[in-house]
Design a protein around this motif. Structure first.
Motif, PDB file in Angstrom:
ATOM      1  N   LEU A 649       0.923  -0.798   3.074  1.00  0.00           N
ATOM      2  CA  LEU A 649       0.988   0.225   2.018  1.00  0.00           C
ATOM      3  C   LEU A 649       1.443   1.583   2.544  1.00  0.00           C
ATOM      4  O   LEU A 649       1.780   2.469   1.754  1.00  0.00           O
ATOM      5  CB  LEU A 649      -0.377   0.353   1.328  1.00  0.00           C
ATOM      6  N   CYS A 681      -4.619   1.216  -2.836  1.00  0.00           N
ATOM      7  CA  CYS A 681      -3.623   2.164  -3.343  1.00  0.00           C
ATOM      8  C   CYS A 681      -4.321   3.435  -3.829  1.00  0.00           C
ATOM      9  O   CYS A 681      -3.835   4.559  -3.590  1.00  0.00           O
ATOM     10  CB  CYS A 681      -2.810   1.540  -4.482  1.00  0.00           C
ATOM     11  N   ARG A 689       1.735   0.234  -6.956  1.00  0.00           N
ATOM     12  CA  ARG A 689       1.594  -0.746  -5.874  1.00  0.00           C
ATOM     13  C   ARG A 689       2.890  -1.531  -5.711  1.00  0.00           C
ATOM     14  O   ARG A 689       3.672  -1.672  -6.650  1.00  0.00           O
ATOM     15  CB  ARG A 689       0.441  -1.697  -6.158  1.00  0.00           C
TER      16      ARG A 689
END
Length: 838
Positions: A649, A681, A689
């Motif tokens: 991420l 997230c 996302r």
């Protein structure tokens, strides 16, 4: 009887004439591969204990056992030669493993007539298996009776012999060896490397024999086969951890072994009747080339008169070893940089062999005896080659070639010869047997092909030749070396033929075939960077399967539309601690950067079951491919997946990063991970996302494709695992690998079901398994609804070209008809009829 707690006198376990090991008619024992000791040609029918101690191993077939004396010396008692083949018939073991025995106590009886008639020889061995700690000195070489003094055992160092100074008790476990072909060089190197990571002393026990885990040659000399059960023993301060790591190293097949097992080139070409002017061999790497024959000869040494200064010879030997180590280190570094995993594994094994005590000690002993370093090294190598060839394993006999490679390299360093063959570009090289080092140099000199009198299709040279795209024939026979230097030949590796007298017409034909192939590849490469679409305008993305940023860069250069599968296991294996979050982020970011503006699908860690990690010990499983692996491991150890998701991420740009979840079998698993990604997230301040996909690699996922597609952004079919789970055939099974064919109608039905389920929710489906790289399957997959094919980087141009040759509507009509056929062979035949390969 004991002299003190360090020294020991062993009594004769049998009555009869005493022989030195050199006189034993068995190369493994005579060459000292099992250790130092003595032999007796027995006149009685009962084997007695040579000392007081504990029985630490009893052979399953009852022909041998090992006793550990109270001073720590481990003594293998082996009754007769090749008696393991009797499977216990004629033997009666009188003690059990773990039993305390006294000096002279009967250990086993045997039927002298029955065993003597059926075995190679009754000559029996008393072998000191932990010679790194002790040395054996014969007391007599005459006839002995049971109980008379036979050998004197002396500790090499006080610390090694004093069992009180060994921290912790010995621990043992049994494990089944999973490596393809057993413990040949690369798996043995992995075991050795694992053992060296711990302070404890470790040994491997098999069929009444033992070897220290730090000796590559000792491990290979045990001749442990695939699926054989072995025992591991560890003693020292970290014995438990060492034992678990060694169990994992033995029970987990190497990825390159799995890959090599299914390589088409590894299947021998059947021998055909003799044909005038043609030598027939075995295809080790495919291709068709012509050129002048160029013969290479190995280094030969003149006789050695002896009487050399040991100090000077030892100094020269050490300098040569260091020079070769530096050469191999350089090769390893380049292989790592280029992502050549096969090459890296092969030369890592060579580096381990170069440090093997069995080789170095034998050479040092010969040098101390006045031999020249060149001859001492050569004799040491030859002795160990003979050991491997006498095991009866064709695979281990091929691995002797790696030893001969080291023989040549060290001899060149000692003799001061420049390691360079003056071979013209375009030549077809002929040799008795080429080594991996030879091949690397020859490929850099632009040779056209390779052929060998000996060698095998599973050898390290064969693996490297396939990787370099060099046509290669092996097992052509001694007649190869009788051919004239420079004569024109045709090497037809696909057909297993070396044509010695090709006429002008044949040479012209070969040239035309090669030119057509080159032109086709060049044309494919010219258009490789353009999008691929069928003749009726349906776009198909052709992406690449990669395992590093170097491979990603190669994929982009070859025209990939993205990365269809980044295997993140490369970050976790071959290390003793887990990678940090930053290490994972940086590695994945490097792949994204290497792919320019193309999307990258990153599969979360897929280990567990058959793919173990040193720092993540898991219990052995009876059916590892059905066990704790993929997403199941992530559920059992959520911190591992959380760390990886955090790393992913934080890559940029995040919209080009797509997350793929392996081994999903139900919707709840997907929903759980989606919720976790959403939570992370939120923690990281990410508003949107990345896309999340599901691997379809078990039948349950294919059958629920519609339900999974409702919550997934895309589906990616892993045909390798899907094949073995659907067909109930292990794709690593030597006898079944050829039958695990993803073009089986049952597999095609599951692929069709997956595509239909995804279409309900307008999700796209990709294939990242080996079937995507098969050009024969391209029209079938397009017809069933697949819209992304992820292949090996070198095949991108070829698969894109294949897409451009077909109509999607026709593919759809014909592909659904294939679902009704009876077998994979029938499907392949129909594919050749409908969409012939050019």
């Amino acid at each position: 009887m004991h002299n003190n707690n360090k020294e020991l006198t062993l009594s004769a376990p049998l009555s009869g004439p005493v022989l030195t090991l050199a006189r034993v008619p068995d190369a493994v024992f005579a060459g000292g591969a099992m250790g130092d000791g003595i032999a007796i040609d027995p006149l009685n029918d009962t084997l007695h204990s040579p000392c007081a101690g504990v029985v630490i191993h009893v052979a399953r077939t009852g022909h041998a056992l090992t006793v550990r004396a109270d001073n720590g010396a481990e003594l293998l008692l082996h009754l007769g030669l090749d008696t393991v083949e009797l499977q216990g018939d004629g033997f009666s073991v009188l003690v059990k493993e773990g039993a305390r025995v006294s000096n002279g106590q009967p250990l086993l009886r045997y039927d002298v007539d029955k065993v003597g008639r059926r075995c190679k020889s009754l000559v029996s061995l008393l072998i000191l298996t932990n010679g790194e700690d002790f040395q054996a000195r014969p007391i007599t070489l005459k006839n002995v009776k049971v109980g008379e003094p036979l050998l004197h055992i002396i500790a090499r160092t006080p610390q090694a012999a004093n069992t009180e100074e060994r921290a912790g008790p010995e621990v043992r476990a049994q494990v089944r060896v999973a490596h393809r072909g057993g413990l040949h060089a690369r798996p043995a190197a992995l075991v050795r490397q694992t053992a060296q990571g711990f302070q404890s002393r470790s040994q491997l026990h098999f069929a009444g024999k033992s070897a220290p885990c730090n000796s590559l040659i000792g491990l290979m000399g045990l001749a442990v086969g695939e699926q054989d059960d072995v025992q591991v023993s560890c003693q020292g301060p970290d014995a438990d951890a060492a034992l678990q790591a060694l169990i994992a190293a033995l029970a987990t097949a190497l990825p390159q072994d799995r890959h090599a097992a299914v390589a088409p080139a590894s299947h021998p070409v059947p021998k055909r009747p003799a044909e005038a002017g043609v030598l027939q061999g075995v295809c080790a790497a495919p291709g068709l080339v012509d050129g002048p024959l160029f013969k290479l000869n190995a280094i030969s040494l003149p006789p050695d008169a002896g009487g050399h200064d040991p100090a000077g010879q030892r100094q020269a030997f050490d300098a040569a070893l260091n020079e070769v180590r530096r050469e191999i280190d350089g090769t390893l570094a380049q292989a790592k940089r280029l992502g050549n995993t096969d090459e890296e594994a092969i030369f890592a094994a060579h580096l381990a062999l170069l440090e093997d005590p069995a080789l170095l000690d034998a050479a040092a002993q010969a040098i101390d005896g006045g031999n020249a370093a060149t001859h001492a090294w050569s004799q040491s190598i030859d002795a160990q080659c003979q050991v491997l060839q006498q095991t009866g394993s064709a695979l281990l006999a091929e691995r002797a070639n790696d030893l001969r490679d080291l023989r040549q390299r060290v001899l060149r360093a000692l003799l001061g010869e420049t390691w360079h063959y003056d071979v013209p570009a375009g030549a077809i090289v002929a040799a008795h047997e080429l080594t991996p080092s030879d091949l690397l140099q020859l490929s850099g000199q632009g040779v056209a092909g390779l052929c060998m009198a000996e060698g095998g299709a599973t050898s390290h040279v064969a693996i490297l030749a396939r990787g370099k795209g060099l046509p290669c024939l092996v097992a052509l026979g001694a007649a190869l070396l009788d051919q004239e230097q420079g004569q024109a030949v045709v090497l037809d590796a696909d057909g297993g033929r070396l044509e010695l007298m090709p006429g002008a017409e044949r040479l012209a034909q070969v040239g035309q075939i090669r030119q057509e192939r080159q032109e086709r590849r060049a044309a494919q490469q010219l258009r490789a960077h353009q999008p691929a679409a069928t003749l009726d305008g349906v776009s198909i993305d052709v992406a690449a399967n990669v395992a590093s940023s170097a491979e990603a860069a190669d994929a982009l250069a070859n025209g990939a539309d993205g990365v269809g599968l980044l295997r993140t296991e490369f970050l976790f294996v071959d290390r003793h601690t887990a990678p940090t979050e930053e290490e994972q982020r940086a590695a994945c970011q490097a792949v994204l950067d290497a792919m320019g503006d193309k999307p990258v699908i990153i599969r979360t860690i897929d280990v567990g079951g058959d793919k173990q990690l040193d720092y993540l010990p898991l219990p052995p499983e009876a059916n590892p491919v059905l066990g704790l692996r993929g997403i199941r491991l992530s559920q059992a150890r959520p911190e591992i997946l959380d760390q990886q998701l955090r790393a992913l991420l934080q890559t940029r740009p995040l919209e080009r990063c797509r997350i793929l979840l392996p081994m999903v079998t139900e919707v709840d698993e997907l929903l759980h991970i989606r919720r976790r990604v959403d939570a992370l997230c939120g923690e990281l301040g990410i508003e949107r996302r990345p896309e999340i996909g599901v691997m379809i690699e078990v039948p349950a996922a294919a059958l629920q494709a519609e339900q999974l597609a409702e919550h997934a952004d895309f589906l990616s079919i892993g045909t390798n695992d899907l094949s073995q789970y659907t067909l109930a055939m292990d794709r690593d099974h030597a006898g079944l690998a050829a039958r695990v064919d993803a073009l089986h109608p049952a597999l095609l039905r599951l692929i069709a079901m997956t595509c239909a389920g995804a279409a309900v929710h307008e999700r796209w489906v990709g294939v990242c398994g080996a079937l995507a790289s098969d050009p024969l399957a391209t029209p079938v997959l397009v017809g069933l609804g697949v819209r992304e094919l992820s292949v090996s980087p070198v095949q991108i141009g070829e698969i894109k070209d294949r897409v451009r040759q077909v109509h999607e509507t026709e593919c759809r009509r014909l592909a659904h008809g294939l679902l009704k056929l009876s077998s994979a062979a029938a499907v392949r035949h129909a594919c050749h009829q409908h969409w012939p390969l050019r």
